[in-house]
Write an enzyme that holds these catalytic residues in place. Sequence first.
Site, short mmCIF file in Angstrom:
data_model
loop_
_atom_site.label_atom_id
_atom_site.label_comp_id
_atom_site.label_asym_id
_atom_site.label_seq_id
_atom_site.Cartn_x
_atom_site.Cartn_y
_atom_site.Cartn_z
N CYS A 115 0.80 -1.23 0.00
CA CYS A 115 0.00 0.00 0.00
C CYS A 115 0.83 1.28 0.00
O CYS A 115 0.36 2.31 -0.48
CB CYS A 115 -0.95 0.01 1.21
SG CYS A 115 -2.03 -1.43 1.27
N HIS A 241 -3.19 7.13 2.39
CA HIS A 241 -3.61 5.85 1.83
C HIS A 241 -5.08 5.62 2.15
O HIS A 241 -5.49 5.73 3.32
CB HIS A 241 -2.75 4.73 2.41
CG HIS A 241 -3.27 3.35 2.11
ND1 HIS A 241 -3.73 2.98 0.87
CD2 HIS A 241 -3.42 2.25 2.92
CE1 HIS A 241 -4.13 1.72 0.91
NE2 HIS A 241 -3.96 1.26 2.14
N ASN A 271 -10.32 0.27 -1.05
CA ASN A 271 -8.88 0.21 -0.82
C ASN A 271 -8.20 -0.36 -2.06
O ASN A 271 -8.37 -1.53 -2.38
CB ASN A 271 -8.59 -0.67 0.39
CG ASN A 271 -7.11 -0.75 0.74
OD1 ASN A 271 -6.25 -0.44 -0.08
ND2 ASN A 271 -6.82 -1.18 1.95
#
Length: 316
Positions: A115, A241, A271
């Site tokens: 990520c 993020h 996500n």
Amino acid sequence: MTGSKVVAFGHFQPERIVPNTELEKLVETSDEWITRRVGIEERRWGTGVETVDSMAIKAAEMAFGNSAEIKAADIDLVVVATCTATDRSPNMAARVANALDMEQGPATMDVNVACSGFAHAVGIAQGAIAAGTATNALVIGSEMLTDYTDFTDRTTCVLTADGAGAFVITASEDNGISPVVWGSVPSLSDAVRIETENNMKFAQNGQSVYRWTVTQLPKIASKIIDRAGMKPEELDAIVLHQANLRIIEPLAEKIGAPNARVATDVVYSGNTSAASVPLALSKMMASDEPLPSGSKALLFAFGGGLAYAGQIITIP
């Protein structure tokens, strides 16, 4: 030392929109539970034709379409951040270079830091430009997380999504990208994982990650701002993020930037791992209310590894 700056943004998402109500048919969950726990209302899933490299190419094409000064033929470094690469070799960056006819032969590399990969990739591009080994870079985050999603796991399948985002970066006399702040927490290296032992399915220890984020991320964010020689109140945007709205909102508040616009694309995109930061910022810039030129945006990501990275960029 040569400075660097971002000159253009681009993004791509699959057409398929998956609302929470559709997930209610897959696992024992509810729209209310998902919204309350992670803040996601819908996400984009691949339609069966998208791949990591095809999405990266689409995002790059949009970025070049938004770039008045740098085109594909000018690029001498391509960095793709992904933890869901279609193949081990050739890498996704090489496929992007080939698809965009970069016959001048840029350096091509993939970066797998899950990520936080995109912020790492921006740091790598910045370092290459500073060292004089690159002049114009294409940096992309692209992920097909649904290829690695366990659709029987109600705690993770509600999170994952697909997409890509891209930056075009060039050498500059002005320093439009602050030094990257990056690192990891080795003791939590398996808190977020895609492993053969789990049939290559995304899994995480959500509580461990959450506890670490709420206690440690504000300190790291402060270090990024200090490294840039700025104060929190000087920030115009915060692009974290897009993992969980319940992490983004309190962290943004703890950073102490009252004038900053906070990206909350997770609500509509889910996500997307390494794609989430460039995707969120590119969508913001393509909206009816883009950030004004000269704005300062904090980019900060964390995830598998347990790794983190961030920097502050000047909006072109």
